[in-house]
Design an enzyme around this catalytic site. Structure first.
Site, PDB file in Angstrom:
ATOM      1  N   HIS A 150       0.872  -1.181   0.000  1.00 52.93           N
ATOM      2  CA  HIS A 150       0.000   0.000   0.000  1.00 52.93           C
ATOM      3  C   HIS A 150       0.905   1.226   0.000  1.00 52.93           C
ATOM      4  O   HIS A 150       1.875   1.279   0.762  1.00 52.93           O
ATOM      5  CB  HIS A 150      -0.879  -0.041   1.255  1.00 52.93           C
ATOM      6  CG  HIS A 150      -2.029   0.905   1.240  1.00 52.93           C
ATOM      7  ND1 HIS A 150      -1.857   2.259   1.245  1.00 52.93           N
ATOM      8  CD2 HIS A 150      -3.365   0.688   1.227  1.00 52.93           C
ATOM      9  CE1 HIS A 150      -3.052   2.842   1.232  1.00 52.93           C
ATOM     10  NE2 HIS A 150      -3.987   1.903   1.220  1.00 52.93           N
ATOM     11  N   ARG A 198      -7.024  10.181   0.101  1.00 53.90           N
ATOM     12  CA  ARG A 198      -6.756  10.560  -1.292  1.00 53.90           C
ATOM     13  C   ARG A 198      -8.067  10.619  -2.069  1.00 53.90           C
ATOM     14  O   ARG A 198      -8.271  11.495  -2.909  1.00 53.90           O
ATOM     15  CB  ARG A 198      -5.802   9.551  -1.937  1.00 53.90           C
ATOM     16  CG  ARG A 198      -4.370   9.785  -1.542  1.00 53.90           C
ATOM     17  CD  ARG A 198      -3.465   8.708  -2.099  1.00 53.90           C
ATOM     18  NE  ARG A 198      -3.603   7.460  -1.368  1.00 53.90           N
ATOM     19  CZ  ARG A 198      -3.593   6.256  -1.920  1.00 53.90           C
ATOM     20  NH1 ARG A 198      -3.466   6.118  -3.217  1.00 53.90           N
ATOM     21  NH2 ARG A 198      -3.705   5.169  -1.172  1.00 53.90           N
TER      22      ARG A 198
END
Ligand code: FAD
Length: 468
Positions: A249, A272
């Site tokens: 990740h 995000r």
């Protein structure tokens, strides 16, 4: 004397994460007694940590004008080259996942009363489809806690924590139960059909991870150290798939108070998704909503800033608009010391130009140079050195293992000769083949619910058919 009823078969579940709890909920609904064995002292596994949410499409929480028919194709696209092998099998697993996603979210909302009313877009998704609640409680905790509380009210649900399953028992190619040991170390056996929901091997740094991905040695992880359980299943003939496909990740927090800790707190992808951007050496470098695999590749192509653990210095930057949209997450990260409220001037001289370019793209003045098309809740239009931003330092982290034991769309564990192993089902991260080379954010909780419930239904049928 009343006629004596034969003792009812008990279903055995290994692991109390979301896959195990979904299977248990379904079995209890079918009136099948459940014995759930959990290695840790506290139930919930990694599922309880999930912070971005669960995918579903189409659901009532997506805008009515949105016809979200791209979940299947997004998943296939994200799976990438892995789709070239076992193609038909993977396609069936993926279509089962995506076609059941609406039902899975509805089951949690309508039947279990869990709030999943807020929807965000995560990397690799064409549309917003990752659901979480509107309040303070993170989705993993909300879902696990609700299912567990409801199960504990049933007299036919029996949870034993601090009990590790050490062997799968087999007789004439049929799985008949498991051997386990609790705190006293004494080996015991329990008999019945078995659902394995024991999670992934992302925390098995010295074992399965070292074997299948030695190149990830030294990477920090979001997962607590614990051995993977796939070897217990290969010992009874289970087939493995995609064991080398491990998700790194791109955003694990580097805690300023303990920067070299090998265990990192995940910076939820929803940050995000709600409009956050990433800076490397003060500059934007990619579409933040690309898949995890692709964002990570760009970061790790540059030299690391530390080798022990192996990590990079990336800044995650949010403005006031993103803060408002993901307030509960960000307040929590600030409380933990992982993010801070500051000004753009603190990000170095190059950051302002990058942020201005991003703000122009978000306002529709310019095309984003990295091709990003959704800026969600970013509102800052004219950044200055004094503009307020929320910032955390992040680095790529070992996060999720796409590989595991092969199952079919009935959650049956598949043997090396391609037939199902009688008496054995699998669900959740312990299985492989559903995500190919890259899992989409929000699809792991979904696979736990979809395949956990399928496994529960299948075992209930199996128990019923063996009564006659
Ligand atoms: C920080 C973090 C955030 C995440 N956020 C998201 C998100 O927002 N959305 C999403 O979709 N996914 C997310 N994921 C991924 C997702 O949470 C997991 O992949 C998923 O919950 C796995 O569920 P599971 O039930 O398969 O396994 P787990 O939840 O890991 O549970 C497995 C359980 O099995 C037990 N066990 C293992 N071996 C044995 C044994 N031999 N005997 C007895 N018990 C055993 C373990 O102790 C564990 O409790 C996140 C993961 C992490 C780490």
């Amino acid at each position: 004397m009343p006629p004596s009823t034969p003792p009812q078969t008990t279903a055995i579940i290994v692991g109390s994460g979301l896959a195990g709890l979904s299977a248990a909920s379904q079995l209890v609904a079918h009136n099948v007694p459940v014995r759930l064995l959990e290695r840790a002292a506290k139930p919930g596994g990694n599922s309880i940590k999930a912070s971005s949410g669960i995918n579903g499409a189409p659901t009532k929480y997506q805008p009515p004008s949105l016809h979200d028919d791209a979940f299947y194709s997004d998943t296939v696209h994200s799976a990438g080259k892995a789709m070239l092998s076992s193609t038909t099998h993977r396609e069936k697993l993926i279509s089962t996942l995506t076609n059941s996603s609406k039902d899975a979210v509805e089951w949690l909302v309508e039947k279990k009363g869990i709030d999943l009313s807020v929807v965000a877009i995560l990397g690799g998704h064409t549309y917003p489809r990752t659901h979480r609640g509107a309040g303070q409680t993170p989705p993993g905790f909300a879902i696990v806690n609700t299912l567990l509380t409801s199960l504990k009210q049933s007299s036919i649900f029996h949870l034993q924590t601090s009990c590790t399953v050490t062997k799968v028992l087999q007789s004439e190619h049929r799985v008949t139960g498991v051997e386990y040991a609790c705190e006293d170390g004494k080996k015991e056996e329990v008999h019945g059909p078995v659902i394995f929901a024991a999670g992934g091997f992302g925390g098995d740094a010295e074992g399965l991870l070292a074997k299948y991905r030695p190149d990830l040695k030294g990477y920090p992880s979001t997962n607590d150290p614990r051995p993977g359980t796939q070897p217990l299943l290969t010992a009874v003939g289970a087939q493995l798939i995609d064991m080398e496909l491990v998700q790194v990740h791109p955003t694990g927090f580097v805690d300023p108070a303990n920067p070299s800790s090998p265990l990192k707190f995940l910076a939820a992808e929803v940050l995000r998704g709600e409009g956050g951007l990433l800076l490397l050496n003060g500059k934007r470098f990619f579409d933040e909503l690309e898949t995890r695999e692709n964002v990570t590749k760009v970061i790790t192509a540059t030299p690391p800033t530390s080798t022990s653990p192996k990590q990079w210095t990336v800044q995650l930057v949010l403005d006031e608009g993103v803060y408002k949209a993901a307030k509960s997450h960000i307040d929590f990260y600030i409380f933990k010391g992982l993010m801070k409220k500051t000004t753009i001037s603190e990000l170095g001289t190059e950051a302002l130009a990058s942020i201005q370019q991003y703000a122009d793209a978000a306002a529709g003045k310019e095309k984003d140079p990295f091709g990003r098309s959704s800026f969600a809740n970013w509102t800052l239009t004219s950044p200055t050195p004094d503009s307020t931003v929320y910032v955390g330092t992040v680095t790529p982290v070992v996060h999720f293992t796409m590989g595991g034991v092969l199952i079919n769309e009935k959650a049956e564990v598949i043997r090396q000769d391609d037939g199902p192993i009688e008496g054995l089902w699998g669900a959740g991260e312990v299985t492989g083949g559903v995500h190919g080379g890259n899992r989409l954010g929000g699809s792991s909780l979904l696979e736990c619910v979809v395949y956990g419930r399928i496994a529960g239904d299948q075992v209930a049928q199996y128990v019923d058919s063996h009564k006659k």
